[in-house]
Design an enzyme around this catalytic site. Structure first.
Site, PDB file in Angstrom:
ATOM      1  N   CYS A  71      79.247  11.955  -9.716  1.00 36.74           N
ATOM      2  CA  CYS A  71      79.555  12.566 -11.012  1.00 36.74           C
ATOM      3  C   CYS A  71      79.735  14.074 -10.884  1.00 36.74           C
ATOM      4  O   CYS A  71      80.584  14.663 -11.548  1.00 36.74           O
ATOM      5  CB  CYS A  71      78.455  12.255 -12.029  1.00 36.74           C
ATOM      6  SG  CYS A  71      76.850  13.028 -11.704  1.00 36.74           S
ATOM      7  N   HIS A 109      72.829  13.311 -14.798  1.00 38.20           N
ATOM      8  CA  HIS A 109      74.231  12.916 -14.789  1.00 38.20           C
ATOM      9  C   HIS A 109      75.089  13.986 -15.459  1.00 38.20           C
ATOM     10  O   HIS A 109      74.655  14.627 -16.423  1.00 38.20           O
ATOM     11  CB  HIS A 109      74.386  11.577 -15.514  1.00 38.20           C
ATOM     12  CG  HIS A 109      75.783  11.039 -15.534  1.00 38.20           C
ATOM     13  ND1 HIS A 109      76.506  10.798 -14.386  1.00 38.20           N
ATOM     14  CD2 HIS A 109      76.602  10.707 -16.570  1.00 38.20           C
ATOM     15  CE1 HIS A 109      77.704  10.337 -14.715  1.00 38.20           C
ATOM     16  NE2 HIS A 109      77.789  10.282 -16.028  1.00 38.20           N
ATOM     17  N   ASP A 124      84.190  10.022 -18.866  1.00 30.36           N
ATOM     18  CA  ASP A 124      83.287   9.944 -17.724  1.00 30.36           C
ATOM     19  C   ASP A 124      83.956   9.152 -16.599  1.00 30.36           C
ATOM     20  O   ASP A 124      84.025   7.923 -16.649  1.00 30.36           O
ATOM     21  CB  ASP A 124      81.983   9.268 -18.148  1.00 30.36           C
ATOM     22  CG  ASP A 124      80.903   9.343 -17.084  1.00 30.36           C
ATOM     23  OD1 ASP A 124      81.204   9.743 -15.949  1.00 30.36           O
ATOM     24  OD2 ASP A 124      79.744   9.011 -17.400  1.00 30.36           O
TER      25      ASP A 124
END
Length: 259
Positions: A71, A109, A124
């Site tokens: 991420c 995250h 995302d």
């Protein structure tokens, strides 16, 4: 060097430069299908760098070479791509139940929010899955994508993103706040990872593997020896015990031929 045209071509969106929800949906979905989540690309052998990330080097490795990333890599690059295309992008932080228990941090995250045509969307492309394949509208309504349902549930100071398949119960993907973040907010996470790496001298036998790929009708995730597939909302989980099969599956998940 970071290059918008090469980026768009790599995810099968050459010339897709419109600032509208249809284009955003295509960019998001194609990105997930073209570039895998691959925890191995950030092994921190040369030190932990989440804040002072070399975006050009990361772009070459994750996007051009197609090796994928985490991420911290993929959502940061996607944020830059969207910004250069003219989108209004805000950096957000989230945490999974497992990650928050391990680190105690709410910046486990990294993902993004896009303001577009009077609405806010969660975007995302750096979560291993299973999760939303197309941007998710910030609303109280239940949203459907590829056989799965998603909803945002108010939990006081935080919002829980929940998901369920065709025959599964609601489960939390991660929780987050609307607070706009800066790259420097992840310095805490850097320090946590430095401590974890120093303390971890255990064997590398496949338990630390984490990779994911999006399909045309779902997603596939390999976490350690646990392999989960979601196709049209139907989930299947199995444990990979054979080492050779495990290695073949990792290679296949990370290859452009996966499908």
């Amino acid at each position: 060097m970071f290059d918008v045209d090469r980026y768009l071509a790599r995810i099968g969106c050459a010339g897709e430069t419109g600032v509208d929800i249809a284009t955003l949906r295509k960019l998001h979905r194609n990105h997930l299908m073209a570039i895998p989540y691959n925890g191995a690309t950030q092994d921190f052998a040369d030190g932990v760098r989440l804040v002072d990330l070399d975006e050009d080097a990361t772009f070459e490795t994750c996007v051009i070479q197609g090796r994928g990333g985490t991420c911290f890599q993929l959502n940061r690059l996607f944020s830059r791509l969207l910004t250069e295309l003219g989108h209004d992008v805000t950096l957000l932080a989230a945490s999974t139940a497992e990650g928050r228990e391990a680190s105690g941090l709410d910046v486990e995250h990294m993902f993004n929010r896009v303001a577009l045509d009077g609405a806010d969307w969660l975007v995302d492309v750096g979560y291993p899955g299973p999760s939303y394949v197309e941007p998710l509208l910030i609303t109280d309504a239940v949203q459907n994508q590829y056989g799965c349902q998603y909803r945002l549930v108010d939990r006081g100071s935080r919002t829980a993103l929940q998901r369920r398949g065709r025959i599964t119960r609601w489960s939390v993907v991660y929780t987050f706040t609307p607070q706009a973040r800066q790259w420097s907010d992840w310095k805490e996470m850097e320090e946590f990872l430095v401590r974890e790496i120093a303390a971890d001298a255990g064997p590398r036998d496949g338990r630390n593997i984490l990779c994911g790929r999006t399909l045309d009708n779902g997603q596939a995730v390999l976490k350690g020896r646990r392999y989960l597939t979601v196709r049209d909302g139907r989930e299947e989980i199995r444990t990979i015990t054979d080492d050779d099969e495990h290695q073949r599956l990792v290679s296949h998940l990370l290859s452009d031929a996966f499908g």
